[in-house]
Design a protein around this motif. Sequence first.
Motif, short mmCIF file in Angstrom:
data_model
loop_
_atom_site.label_atom_id
_atom_site.label_comp_id
_atom_site.label_asym_id
_atom_site.label_seq_id
_atom_site.Cartn_x
_atom_site.Cartn_y
_atom_site.Cartn_z
N THR A 1 0.83 -1.21 0.00
CA THR A 1 0.00 0.00 0.00
C THR A 1 0.86 1.26 0.00
O THR A 1 0.61 2.20 -0.76
N THR A 2 1.89 1.28 0.84
CA THR A 2 2.78 2.44 0.91
C THR A 2 3.50 2.66 -0.41
O THR A 2 3.65 3.80 -0.86
N ALA A 3 3.94 1.57 -1.04
CA ALA A 3 4.70 1.68 -2.28
C ALA A 3 3.84 2.13 -3.45
O ALA A 3 4.31 2.89 -4.31
N TYR A 4 2.58 1.68 -3.51
CA TYR A 4 1.79 1.86 -4.73
C TYR A 4 0.51 2.67 -4.57
O TYR A 4 -0.24 2.81 -5.54
N ASP B 1 4.00 -4.40 -9.67
CA ASP B 1 4.52 -3.11 -10.09
C ASP B 1 4.00 -2.75 -11.47
O ASP B 1 3.57 -1.62 -11.73
N LEU B 2 4.02 -3.72 -12.37
CA LEU B 2 3.53 -3.50 -13.73
C LEU B 2 2.03 -3.25 -13.72
O LEU B 2 1.52 -2.33 -14.38
N LEU B 3 1.29 -4.06 -12.98
CA LEU B 3 -0.17 -3.94 -12.93
C LEU B 3 -0.61 -2.60 -12.38
O LEU B 3 -1.48 -1.92 -12.96
N PHE B 4 -0.03 -2.18 -11.27
CA PHE B 4 -0.45 -0.93 -10.63
C PHE B 4 -0.05 0.30 -11.44
O PHE B 4 -0.71 1.33 -11.37
N ASN B 5 1.02 0.19 -12.22
CA ASN B 5 1.49 1.34 -12.98
C ASN B 5 0.93 1.41 -14.40
O ASN B 5 0.73 2.51 -14.92
N LEU B 6 0.67 0.26 -15.02
CA LEU B 6 0.18 0.27 -16.40
C LEU B 6 -1.29 -0.10 -16.53
O LEU B 6 -1.92 0.21 -17.54
N GLY B 7 -1.84 -0.78 -15.52
CA GLY B 7 -3.25 -1.13 -15.58
C GLY B 7 -3.59 -1.97 -16.79
O GLY B 7 -2.94 -2.99 -17.07
N PRO B 8 -4.59 -1.60 -17.58
CA PRO B 8 -5.03 -2.40 -18.73
C PRO B 8 -3.94 -2.59 -19.79
O PRO B 8 -4.06 -3.49 -20.62
N GLU B 9 -2.92 -1.76 -19.78
CA GLU B 9 -1.85 -1.89 -20.77
C GLU B 9 -0.82 -2.94 -20.37
O GLU B 9 0.07 -3.29 -21.17
N ALA B 10 -0.92 -3.47 -19.16
CA ALA B 10 0.08 -4.42 -18.66
C ALA B 10 0.11 -5.70 -19.48
O ALA B 10 1.18 -6.26 -19.75
N ALA B 11 -1.05 -6.19 -19.88
CA ALA B 11 -1.10 -7.44 -20.65
C ALA B 11 -0.38 -7.30 -21.98
O ALA B 11 0.34 -8.21 -22.41
N GLY B 12 -0.55 -6.17 -22.65
CA GLY B 12 0.15 -5.93 -23.91
C GLY B 12 1.66 -5.88 -23.73
O GLY B 12 2.42 -6.39 -24.56
N TYR B 13 2.10 -5.28 -22.63
CA TYR B 13 3.53 -5.23 -22.32
C TYR B 13 4.07 -6.65 -22.12
O TYR B 13 5.13 -7.01 -22.65
N LEU B 14 3.34 -7.47 -21.37
CA LEU B 14 3.77 -8.85 -21.12
C LEU B 14 3.80 -9.67 -22.40
O LEU B 14 4.69 -10.51 -22.58
N LEU B 15 2.85 -9.44 -23.28
CA LEU B 15 2.83 -10.17 -24.55
C LEU B 15 4.05 -9.83 -25.40
O LEU B 15 4.65 -10.71 -26.03
N THR B 16 4.44 -8.56 -25.39
CA THR B 16 5.64 -8.14 -26.11
C THR B 16 6.87 -8.86 -25.57
O THR B 16 7.71 -9.35 -26.33
#
Length: 218
Positions: free
Chosen positions: A87-90, A189-204
């Motif tokens: 919680t503190t971090a994100y 970290d990826l989920l909280f910062n990119l949200g819906p765009e995280a899946a596309g990042y992971l696919l890349t």
Amino acid sequence: MDTTPLLSTAYLPPVEYFSFLMNREVWVESKENYCKQSYRNRACILTGNGVQTLHVPVVHISHKPPITEACIEYTTPWQRSHWRAITTAYNASPYFLYYQDALRPFYEQRFERLFDYNQQLTKTLLKLLGVNSALHLTTDYDSVRTPDLRTLIHPKQSIRPEYPLRLTIPYYQVFEDRFGFTPNLSVLDLLFNLGPEAAGYLLTLNNRFNLLLSSNGK
């Protein structure tokens, strides 16, 4: 050669691990023995003081138990400590408030075994990412695997110069103004910062890593 990813269980897995969960079919090792100092019971997040490791304590016994029998230790309030750190971090990240309700129960309810806890948490993260990968559990131990992601994706391996899964694609992070881009943190970290765009990042990353591993296997 079977190219379906075979991964160990992991607690809040790192981004490199989660990239392989973008495959439609994935195997999770359920016939190995518990291994200390690995991602099986630890994860890394980025805080205002730098990288912090979150460690899920496992009941100490004299031998290495089968991974499915390793029990979580609750003599210390680690769940409260982990959730406070997350919680503190994100809290200031773009999507923490959007996803927190789905994750908070994992820091309020008790799970007896580490493997079950990790599996349920990983499935929840996949759902939040909108990924429909099928996770299959192994029925016997395969001692010959190339590449062996069970041992390759490991904190000690990632610092080796020849490590093939090094991230080179920065994304926004809350504390990047202090530390620059910090690669391969927990997928949180990826989920909280990119949200819906995280899946596309992971696919890349999935496409890149699979190409690198197949090239190295030739």
